[in-house]
Each structure stands twice: as structure tokens, then as C-alpha cells.
Design an enzyme around this catalytic site. Structure first.
Site, PDB file in Angstrom:
ATOM      1  N   CYS A  16      42.507 -18.471 -67.538  1.00  0.00           N
ATOM      2  CA  CYS A  16      42.635 -17.400 -68.172  1.00  0.00           C
ATOM      3  C   CYS A  16      42.772 -16.135 -67.135  1.00  0.00           C
ATOM      4  O   CYS A  16      42.199 -16.178 -66.169  1.00  0.00           O
ATOM      5  CB  CYS A  16      41.398 -17.278 -69.157  1.00  0.00           C
ATOM      6  N   ASP A  63      41.405 -13.327 -67.786  1.00  0.00           N
ATOM      7  CA  ASP A  63      40.279 -12.610 -67.716  1.00  0.00           C
ATOM      8  C   ASP A  63      39.610 -12.251 -66.277  1.00  0.00           C
ATOM      9  O   ASP A  63      39.680 -12.947 -65.282  1.00  0.00           O
ATOM     10  CB  ASP A  63      39.007 -13.380 -68.571  1.00  0.00           C
ATOM     11  N   CYS A 119      35.547 -16.356 -74.257  1.00  0.00           N
ATOM     12  CA  CYS A 119      36.853 -16.105 -74.012  1.00  0.00           C
ATOM     13  C   CYS A 119      37.715 -15.341 -75.127  1.00  0.00           C
ATOM     14  O   CYS A 119      37.737 -15.501 -76.390  1.00  0.00           O
ATOM     15  CB  CYS A 119      38.079 -17.136 -74.042  1.00  0.00           C
ATOM     16  N   HIS A 126      37.168 -20.618 -70.192  1.00  0.00           N
ATOM     17  CA  HIS A 126      35.838 -20.066 -70.170  1.00  0.00           C
ATOM     18  C   HIS A 126      35.311 -19.776 -71.564  1.00  0.00           C
ATOM     19  O   HIS A 126      36.153 -19.365 -72.522  1.00  0.00           O
ATOM     20  CB  HIS A 126      35.799 -18.922 -69.165  1.00  0.00           C
ATOM     21  N   ARG A 164      36.881 -11.657 -65.071  1.00  0.00           N
ATOM     22  CA  ARG A 164      35.787 -12.196 -64.619  1.00  0.00           C
ATOM     23  C   ARG A 164      35.653 -13.766 -64.080  1.00  0.00           C
ATOM     24  O   ARG A 164      34.824 -14.158 -63.643  1.00  0.00           O
ATOM     25  CB  ARG A 164      34.397 -12.233 -65.884  1.00  0.00           C
TER      26      ARG A 164
HETATM   27 ZN   LIG Z   1      39.652 -15.753 -71.610  1.00  0.00          ZN
END
Ligand SMILES: [Zn+2]
Length: 216
Positions: free
Chosen positions: A45, A47, A104, A101, A49
């Protein structure tokens, strides 16, 4: 910190990092400039993080990375299809990992009854995963738990989408690699969980309908 300062600091940090790497290994950059030979393709992803190299403990050159919203492997996405093709046919990766994750935002957004504009067609693919596993997901009362289970099932379905490609099927039958694995990363504990997808069983099942191994 002001954004201008933070932006400038990136280049300062980069100079420090270059020095540190050269101190540890004077040939570090010469070695990388000679080419890459990663064993892993990581599809994760976008993302901020979830950082592939960091969570896997791998150095530059050790993992080929593709990231998009909700770690999707979409049949008409030339980007992911090119990444898989290059990773399998030119880099000869041994593993293709789809890593989702928990918590999400993409998965959550997909389940909101809302018009999200250009994100609609992308997130539609997540809704399709929900529909495929509707019974199991509807039985989970807690919303957060239900979304987290959808994260796992989405990873599983994207692994199947990787296995549906001709490159993966042909290369595995000829060479015994790449294998496909599904992982989920926990934002709150930093732990990577292997969904332990039975690759050979899934490949045989997929080939019943999506066999692309003949020809050429
Ligand atoms: Zn995500």
C-alpha cells in the site's frame, strides 16, 4: 517545523546518509550502480507508515517495490502488470509478496457509501473482494474487525490476481519460481503476519480456469 525547512532538511539528511553508507562500505554505491538482483517483488500500500525495506530489514537492491492505494493487482493496470513482467522475466525474482496492512484507509474508504470521484473505479476492486467473501464478512459484527478481515481477504485475492498472470504461471512451471505470498502488517505493533497461502494449491486451482501456460 516549517514545511520549507523540512523540505531543505531532506537534502541535508541525504548528505549525511551518503557519508554514513560510504563509511560503512566504500563500495556501496559502486556496487548498486552495477545493477540490481533482488529476490523479492513487494506489492504494498502507498500508506506512508508502511515502508517495504524497513519492515523487511532489507537494504537497497534487495527488494523491487510497487505500491498503490490498498495494494491492488488490477487486471487493466499497465503499471502493475509491467512491474510483474519485469520482475519475473528480467529480474527473476524468487518471491512475489502482496503486503496489506490493518487499518488501511483505502479499504475503509472503499466500504463507505460515498461518491469518491476518480477513486471509485479503483476502490470498486475492493468492493468486489467484499462481494466474493460477503457471507464471512457480514458475520463479523465489529466494524473494525470486519475491515481488518477484509484487509486479509483483499491480500489473498490480490495474490490470486498475481497467480492469474501468464508470466508467473509459466515461470513457476519452468523454473520453480516465483512463489507468491500474502502478508499483513500491523501498524500498531510493527509485526508482519504471513497469511501462509498455499501457493501450489492455489496455482493448481487458478489454472483450472485461468491457465495461460500454453503457447510461445
Ligand atoms: Zn493502506
Amino acid at each position: 517545523m516549517l514545511i520549507e525547512e523540512s523540505y531543505r532538511k531532506i537534502f541535508e539528511e541525504n548528505s549525511k546518509w551518503v557519508k554514513k553508507k560510504k563509511t560503512e562500505d566504500p563500495d556501496f554505491f559502486n556496487h548498486l550502480a552495477n545493477g540490481q538482483n533482488p529476490d523479492y517483488l513487494y506489492i504494498g500500500c502507498s500508506d506512508s507508515r508502511v515502508h517495504a525495506n524497513e519492515i523487511m530489514g532489507l537494504q537497497p537492491g534487495e527488494v523491487f517495490v510497487h505500491r498503490n492505494i490498498a495494494n491492488m493487482v488490477v487486471n487493466s493496470d499497465l503499471n502493475i502488470l509491467s512491474v510483474i513482467n519485469y520482475a519475473v522475466e528480467y529480474l527473476h525474482v524468487k518471491y512475489i509478496i502482496v503486503c496489506g496492512h490493518y487499518d488501511c484507509g483505502g479499504i475503509k474508504a472503499a466500504m463507505e457509501p460515498k461518491d469518491l470521484g476518480i477513486l471509485n473505479p479503483w476502490l470498486r476492486n475492493v468492493r468486489d473482494v467484499y462481494r466474493l467473501h460477503e457471507k464471512e464478512l457480514d458475520a463479523i459484527e465489529d466494524t473494525k474487525e470486519r475491515y481488518n478481515r477484509l484487509v486479509e481477504l483483499n491480500v489473498y485475492e490480490q495474490c490470486l490476481n498475481v497467480i492469474k498472470t501468464a508470466e508467473v504461471q509459466k515461470s513457476f512451471l519452468a523454473n520453480g519460481y516465483p512463489r507468491v505470498a500474502g502478508w499483513v502488517y500491523g501498524l500498531n505493533d510493527g509485526i508482519l503476519r504471513d497469511l501462509k497461502i498455499n501457493f501450489k494449491e492455489e496455482l493448481n486451482h487458478i489454472r483450472k480456469i485461468y491457465d495461460l501456460t500454453k503457447g510461445e
